[in-house]
Design a protein around this motif. Structure first.
Motif, PDB file in Angstrom:
ATOM      1  N   GLN A 263       2.832   6.598  -6.776  1.00 57.59           N
ATOM      2  CA  GLN A 263       1.698   7.332  -7.351  1.00 57.59           C
ATOM      3  C   GLN A 263       0.977   6.517  -8.416  1.00 57.59           C
ATOM      4  OE1 GLN A 263       3.332  11.124  -8.550  1.00 57.59           O
ATOM      5  NE2 GLN A 263       3.447  11.831  -6.441  1.00 57.59           N
TER       6      GLN A 263
ATOM      7  N   ARG B  31       1.248   4.091  -3.046  1.00 62.66           N
ATOM      8  CA  ARG B  31       1.064   5.531  -2.784  1.00 62.66           C
ATOM      9  C   ARG B  31       2.303   6.323  -3.199  1.00 62.66           C
ATOM     10  NH1 ARG B  31       0.039   5.063   2.126  1.00 62.66           N
ATOM     11  NH2 ARG B  31       2.088   5.594   2.967  1.00 62.66           N
ATOM     12  N   GLU B  32       3.483   5.851  -2.813  1.00 62.55           N
ATOM     13  CA  GLU B  32       4.704   6.598  -3.108  1.00 62.55           C
ATOM     14  C   GLU B  32       5.087   6.549  -4.585  1.00 62.55           C
ATOM     15  OE1 GLU B  32       7.693   5.479  -0.237  1.00 62.55           O
ATOM     16  OE2 GLU B  32       6.445   6.179   1.421  1.00 62.55           O
TER      17      GLU B  32
ATOM     18  N   SER C 118       0.833  -1.207   0.000  1.00 64.29           N
ATOM     19  CA  SER C 118       0.000   0.000   0.000  1.00 64.29           C
ATOM     20  C   SER C 118       0.870   1.261   0.000  1.00 64.29           C
ATOM     21  CB  SER C 118      -0.919  -0.013   1.217  1.00 64.29           C
ATOM     22  OG  SER C 118      -1.703   1.154   1.256  1.00 64.29           O
ATOM     23  N   ARG C 119       1.912   1.261   0.819  1.00 67.85           N
ATOM     24  CA  ARG C 119       2.833   2.406   0.879  1.00 67.85           C
ATOM     25  C   ARG C 119       3.568   2.574  -0.455  1.00 67.85           C
ATOM     26  NH1 ARG C 119       4.657   1.354   5.464  1.00 67.85           N
ATOM     27  NH2 ARG C 119       6.236  -0.146   4.815  1.00 67.85           N
TER      28      ARG C 119
END
Length: 149
Positions: A48, A45-46, A41-42
């Motif tokens: 994008q 997100r990072e 998940s991280r």
């Protein structure tokens, strides 16, 4: 390790339809990266990553800039070079401006149209092989849609 894992994520989403974090975590674990869903998940997100609907109707992760670039390139090439589209069996025949068939074939080959097996280009003609005659209309529609954009 984080850099290598993220490179692998980009490779996986480019080459496969990855539609959930769980699937991405499973694929990474199969590749030797021991990850949890929180890590994935991280990373999503990072990096994008966004979910997009592919032409086959599946929702999958992708980089935002690759979504638009590939579609825009396909649409521009078709809009400005293809003059006629005909079909025969499981083949589509494109007539292009003189010298533009290779660009149109390249756009087809790099597009995300799963029904297309491949193409062969001459100077102003492209032969596109579709996996099944029943799928001809899907591919022709995608080609014709490019004219309307």
């Amino acid at each position: 390790m984080r850099f290598e894992r993220r490179e692998k994520i980009l490779e996986l989403i480019k080459n496969q339809d990855v539609d959930t974090q769980e699937k991405l975590a499973d694929l990474l674990n199969q590749e030797g990266f021991k990850v949890t869903q929180a890590t994935v998940s991280r990373d999503i997100r990072e990096l994008q990553l966004v979910k997009t609907t592919k032409k086959n109707g599946k929702n999958c992760y992708a980089l935002p800039e690759t979504i638009n670039r590939e579609e825009e390139r396909f649409d521009l090439i078709f809009k400005h070079t293809v003059q006629d589209i005909k079909t025969s069996g499981n083949m589509i025949i494109l007539k292009t401006l003189s010298g533009c068939a290779n660009a149109a074939a390249e756009a087809i080959d790099t597009s995300d149209i799963p029904q297309v097996l491949g193409s062969i280009a001459g100077d102003n003609t492209v032969f596109i092989v579709v996996d099944d005659p029943a799928n001809i209309d899907i591919v022709v529609k995608r080609c014709r849609d490019a004219f309307d954009k």
